[in-house]
Scaffold this motif. Structure first.
Motif, PDB file in Angstrom:
ATOM      1  N   HIS A   1       0.847  -1.188   0.000  1.00 11.30           N
ATOM      2  CA  HIS A   1       0.000   0.000   0.000  1.00 11.30           C
ATOM      3  C   HIS A   1       0.885   1.241   0.000  1.00 11.30           C
ATOM      4  O   HIS A   1       1.900   1.287   0.691  1.00 11.30           O
ATOM      5  N   VAL A   2       0.466   2.243  -0.741  1.00 11.53           N
ATOM      6  CA  VAL A   2       1.186   3.521  -0.768  1.00 11.53           C
ATOM      7  C   VAL A   2       0.168   4.641  -0.639  1.00 11.53           C
ATOM      8  O   VAL A   2      -0.819   4.677  -1.383  1.00 11.53           O
ATOM      9  N   ALA A   3       0.390   5.538   0.310  1.00 12.38           N
ATOM     10  CA  ALA A   3      -0.488   6.693   0.506  1.00 12.38           C
ATOM     11  C   ALA A   3       0.338   7.959   0.376  1.00 12.38           C
ATOM     12  O   ALA A   3       1.499   8.013   0.813  1.00 12.38           O
ATOM     13  N   LEU A   4      -0.248   8.991  -0.234  1.00 12.05           N
ATOM     14  CA  LEU A   4       0.423  10.289  -0.393  1.00 12.05           C
ATOM     15  C   LEU A   4      -0.551  11.378   0.020  1.00 12.05           C
ATOM     16  O   LEU A   4      -1.614  11.531  -0.590  1.00 12.05           O
ATOM     17  N   VAL A   5      -0.205  12.098   1.081  1.00 13.15           N
ATOM     18  CA  VAL A   5      -1.082  13.158   1.583  1.00 13.15           C
ATOM     19  C   VAL A   5      -0.251  14.413   1.804  1.00 13.15           C
ATOM     20  O   VAL A   5       0.961  14.339   2.067  1.00 13.15           O
ATOM     21  N   PRO A   6      -0.879  15.592   1.712  1.00 10.66           N
ATOM     22  CA  PRO A   6      -0.140  16.837   1.979  1.00 10.66           C
ATOM     23  C   PRO A   6       0.318  16.903   3.428  1.00 10.66           C
ATOM     24  O   PRO A   6      -0.390  16.466   4.340  1.00 10.66           O
ATOM     25  N   ALA A   7       1.507  17.430   3.634  1.00 11.94           N
ATOM     26  CA  ALA A   7       2.021  17.640   4.988  1.00 11.94           C
ATOM     27  C   ALA A   7       1.558  19.002   5.499  1.00 11.94           C
ATOM     28  O   ALA A   7       0.807  19.711   4.836  1.00 11.94           O
ATOM     29  N   ASP A   8       2.009  19.352   6.683  1.00 10.54           N
ATOM     30  CA  ASP A   8       1.600  20.623   7.273  1.00 10.54           C
ATOM     31  C   ASP A   8       2.153  21.810   6.507  1.00 10.54           C
ATOM     32  O   ASP A   8       1.570  22.884   6.508  1.00 10.54           O
ATOM     33  N   SER A   9       3.318  21.641   5.867  1.00  7.82           N
ATOM     34  CA  SER A   9       3.965  22.744   5.157  1.00  7.82           C
ATOM     35  C   SER A   9       3.584  22.722   3.684  1.00  7.82           C
ATOM     36  O   SER A   9       3.365  21.658   3.103  1.00  7.82           O
ATOM     37  N   PRO A  10       3.503  23.895   3.054  1.00  4.97           N
ATOM     38  CA  PRO A  10       3.197  23.937   1.615  1.00  4.97           C
ATOM     39  C   PRO A  10       4.261  23.210   0.802  1.00  4.97           C
ATOM     40  O   PRO A  10       5.444  23.218   1.151  1.00  4.97           O
ATOM     41  N   HIS A  11       3.827  22.595  -0.282  1.00  5.19           N
ATOM     42  CA  HIS A  11       4.722  21.906  -1.225  1.00  5.19           C
ATOM     43  C   HIS A  11       5.459  20.729  -0.576  1.00  5.19           C
ATOM     44  O   HIS A  11       6.479  20.277  -1.100  1.00  5.19           O
TER      45      HIS A  11
END
Length: 852
Positions: free
Chosen positions: A635-645
């Protein structure tokens, strides 16, 4: 096809009114020019065979130093041109004069400089003029001697000088070589009179042209590969000062004398000429930009030292010239002749700024009743007034202070310390004030310890500034954080002194702490404040190093920081603000949301421990991730972190050797830069999270990353080979771009990277160690390192990856099990050194924390 002998695209002679035949033309002109070219080569190689005109200067069979080589080249070319001119009938009263401009005109001819020549004639017959020009230019062309030439009458030359600033600047340096000296005198006096008369109209264009040149070429003092001719603080700036002096607007060498740091303008000018002379000799052709790969050879030839010693000398010289130009341009602007209604305006008034300090004509100057010899604090009052108002200090004021101001008694009076803090608290405006004090020798009187860091070049490409300028920039940034700390005075002083220990050998934090104690006592701080200032300098790297290289979830990490700081919350607060100011002043990209969050979290945990609270346990795995691990599969998940970009990529897969390497390799192939990695496990599966940011654009879809990882785990993708191919493709693109932009096959290098270094740390757990790697970054380095660990049988417990510009500082907690022996560590070290970029060893600073 030959060039036009009348002028290389420049204005040719006009209609003729009279004509005289030149003297007899000597045969063998091309052979004579070939002798000139041969003699030039012999001068460069130390050959014993020279022309008669250069024999006295050149000597026999020895290598001339830079200054002697320039003089010999001038003598050689003057002898040939004088002889050739006489053969062609270019004699007194002939109606012709040969005039040198450029390097030959200034007597600064470099090994591969063009010959800049102007053939003047007194409105001669075009046929005669063409015949003389042909027999003068063609032999030089046939001998492959670079020539920039023109043929003009006096009115034509004056017309060109009147419409073209660059041409006018060249003619201001004109010098008679052979022929009718009255023609040359008419040209020189006419151009200079015209320049002085019209300077009011041309001044703005001259300064705009200069600033455009600076924008294109940058600052010599703070550039990895400086343009010695056109960069700010370069040779063209010295010519600018000369032009302003000829216009009678400055004295030509404003603001600095031989007793100032750098030895004054004349010495700075000579040093730049020497470096550019050797640059020509090393490159084998005309070159203005000093390339990093040539610096060691040039430094050795000039007996300066290595490339760092050369960079320091160049910074000193360039900053001396840059300051002189700043003063010269400002002085010239004030001296411009008024016209129209401006002539009727009242002279500027003197507005008080501080005790003994006033404003006059936009500058900070001394009041009429000021007594510098009896007022030690006057220097700092003048500087603080300049920094707070943004107005420059008058050059005459600085010179008067340098000549008369006594030393401050120790400890400093409270008012003097307050003035220093006011200056530092003015932010970026303090930079110009301190630079002016430093160039005139006054800053060194206040801080004698500054001499060791003055113009000291950085040791890596991350740093933008020299060490002394970095300290000032850090203080400027720190001034913006004064409301965040309880002791803003110590924050700014700590920022100004945090790297003061560099340039002396040993750990600069330890050396600097001793100097900070010495300086704090001189400034008149209370003993407790001296101790706090000393601790700031000693531990200024503690927070960033710990946050980016150690596991913050480990209670021992936080306990060690708290212990090092003695549980002092004020010190922790000051170091937190200093860490940000230091990073911002280092260079672009050093400070960001990721680094800020790491240091902020470390500070938060330290405050909790200092307050007696229980350190929280590491966060448990996300239940959703645990459920996915229990279900098996990839499984691979990609989510935005707290910081932009910035994004968090979580990889869940059956735990197996090589998983970390393959996961990191897939991320690298999709241009995702890994900032940190967090490794865990549940239900027989690995749960690895990576904080990443795309090198450009948006990140790929998580589904694509999963498919690539499955293929890699199945052995369908050789990730290491693919990474190597992608790296080679990028390198080839750089090479092609270098050829297109600069016409060179080699890719230019800004800084030679330090050799890789491995540091081992023991932990409290048997068989568990921490390995820290400092090396040059490369594509997929984390993947290659993880593969090396797998090959050696080392299990990675956690990893912290830090990227600063082109350098990486990566920390790995390794479980070597029963194999934690010297031999096993050597095996691991050998394996990882085999995948980092290989570099030529060079001199570097001492080990430990002496890195930034």
């Amino acid at each position: 096809m030959r060039s036009d002998p009348n002028g290389s695209g420049k204005t040719g002679p006009g209609p003729v009114a009279k004509a005289t035949e030149p003297g007899p033309v000597a045969s063998g002109g091309s052979d004579q020019a070939a002798d000139l070219a041969r003699a030039r080569r012999q001068l460069l190689t130390g050959g014993s065979e020279t022309s008669p005109g250069a024999r006295n200067s050149a000597g026999h069979g020895r290598r001339l130093d830079a200054a002697a080589l320039r003089h010999a080249l001038v003598d050689l070319h003057e002898f040939w041109l004088t002889t050739k001119g006489a053969e062609l009938g270019i004699k007194p009263d002939s109606g012709f004069a040969l005039v040198a401009v450029g390097g030959l005109g200034r007597r600064e001819l470099l090994p591969y400089s063009d010959l800049d020549l102007l053939l003047l004639h007194d409105d001669m017959d075009p046929t005669v003029v063409s015949q003389v020009a042909d027999q003068l230019w063609y032999p030089l062309w046939d001998a492959h001697i670079k020539l920039d030439h023109s043929v003009r009458t006096i009115p034509q030359a004056l017309q060109v000088a009147d419409t073209d600033i660059t041409a006018a600047l060249g003619m201001l340096e004109a010098r008679h070589i052979v022929g009718d000296v009255e023609l040359t005198n008419l040209l020189i006096s006419g151009v200079r009179r015209q320049w002085r008369t019209d300077i009011r109209n041309r001044f703005d264009g001259l300064i705009e042209q200069t600033r455009s040149r600076w924008e294109r070429s940058g600052e010599i003092a703070h550039r990895a590969e400086p343009d010695l001719k056109s960069g700010r603080g370069g040779l063209r700036d010295v010519q600018l000062l000369n032009a302003l002096s000829i216009a009678q607007l400055t004295d030509g060498m404003p603001g600095l004398g031989p007793e100032s740091p750098g030895g004054g303008l004349a010495l700075a000018h000579r040093r730049l000429l020497d470096v550019r002379t050797e640059l020509h000799r090393v490159a084998g052709r005309s070159r203005d930009q000093l390339r990093a790969q040539d610096a060691d050879e040039i430094g050795a030839a000039l007996r300066i030292g290595d490339r760092f010693d050369l960079a320091r000398m160049l910074s000193d010289a360039a900053r001396t010239i840059s300051y002189s130009v700043e003063v010269g341009v400002r002085t010239a602007g004030h001296a411009l002749p008024r016209r129209g209604l401006a002539r009727l305006r009242r002279p500027p008034v003197r507005r008080p700024l501080d005790e003994g300090v006033v404003e006059h004509a936009g500058e900070v100057v001394l009041a009429r009743d000021a007594r510098p010899a009896k007022d030690p604090g006057l220097v700092l009052r003048v500087a603080s007034a300049s920094a707070t108002t943004g107005m420059p200090m008058s050059a005459s004021t600085l010179n008067r202070l340098a000549d008369n101001a006594p030393e401050l008694r120790e400890p400093w009076p409270k008012e003097a310390l307050n003035d220093l803090l006011v200056m530092l608290g003015s932010g970026s405006r303090a930079v110009a004030a301190i630079e002016a004090l430093d160039r005139t020798g006054l800053w060194g009187r206040l801080l004698p310890e500054w001499g060791a860091v003055r113009d000291l070049p950085p040791r890596d490409a991350v740093h933008t500034w020299t060490v002394d300028r970095h300290l000032v920039e850090t203080a400027a940034y720190a001034s913006g954080f004064t409301t965040r700390v309880a002791r803003p005075d110590l924050l700014m002083l700590g920022a100004l002194l945090h790297d003061i220990g560099k340039g002396r050998g040993g750990d600069h934090s330890v050396v600097g702490a001793e100097l900070a104690t010495q300086i704090g006592k001189r400034l008149g701080l209370w003993p407790s404040d001296v101790a706090l200032l000393t601790a700031i300098v000693r531990h200024h790297l503690l927070l960033p190093h710990t946050a980016t290289r150690r596991d913050l979830d480990d209670p021992e990490t936080v306990e060690k920081v708290v212990e090092a700081l003695g549980g002092d919350g004020v010190l922790l607060e000051l170091l937190h603000a200093l860490a940000e100011a230091d990073s911002l002043a280092t260079g672009p990209g050093v400070w960001g949301d990721w680094k800020s969050s790491l240091i902020g979290e470390l500070v938060r945990r330290c405050r909790m421990v200092m307050a007696g609270e229980v350190l929280p346990a590491p966060d448990p795995l996300d239940p959703e991730h645990v459920a996915l691990a229990a279900s098996g599969g990839v499984h691979v998940a990609l989510v935005p972190a707290d910081s932009p970009h910035t994004y968090v990529v979580t990889v869940i897969a059956p735990d197996q050797r090589g998983l970390l390497s393959k996961a990191a390799g897939v991320l690298a192939l999709h241009s995702l830069r890994v900032h940190s990695a967090s490794l865990g496990s549940a239900e027989g599966s690995a749960v690895n999270s990576f904080v990443v940011s795309p090198r450009f654009g948006a990140p790929p879809q998580a589904g694509l990353l999963r498919q690539e990882l499955i293929r890699a785990l199945a052995g369908e993708l050789n990730l290491l080979e693919m990474l190597t191919a992608k790296e080679e493709e990028a390198r080839e693109s750089q090479r092609v771009a270098a050829v297109e932009e600069r016409g060179e096959a080699a890719v230019p290098v800004q800084y030679a990277q330090a050799p890789p270094r491995v540091i081992w740390f023991d932990t409290a757990s048997p068989g568990e160690v921490i390995l820290e790697l400092r090396a040059e970054d490369r594509l997929g380095l984390l993947s290659r390192l993880a593969d090396a660990f797998d090959t050696c049988g080392a299990d990675v417990r956690w990893a912290r990856v830090t990227t600063l510009g082109s350098s990486v500082i990566d920390s790995f907690c390794l479980d070597l099990g029963g194999g934690d022996t010297r031999a096993s560590r050597e095996q691991v070290e050998s394996a990882i050194l085999g995948v980092v970029p290989l570099t030529k060893p060079k001199k570097q600073e001492a080990a430990g924390e002496n890195e930034r």
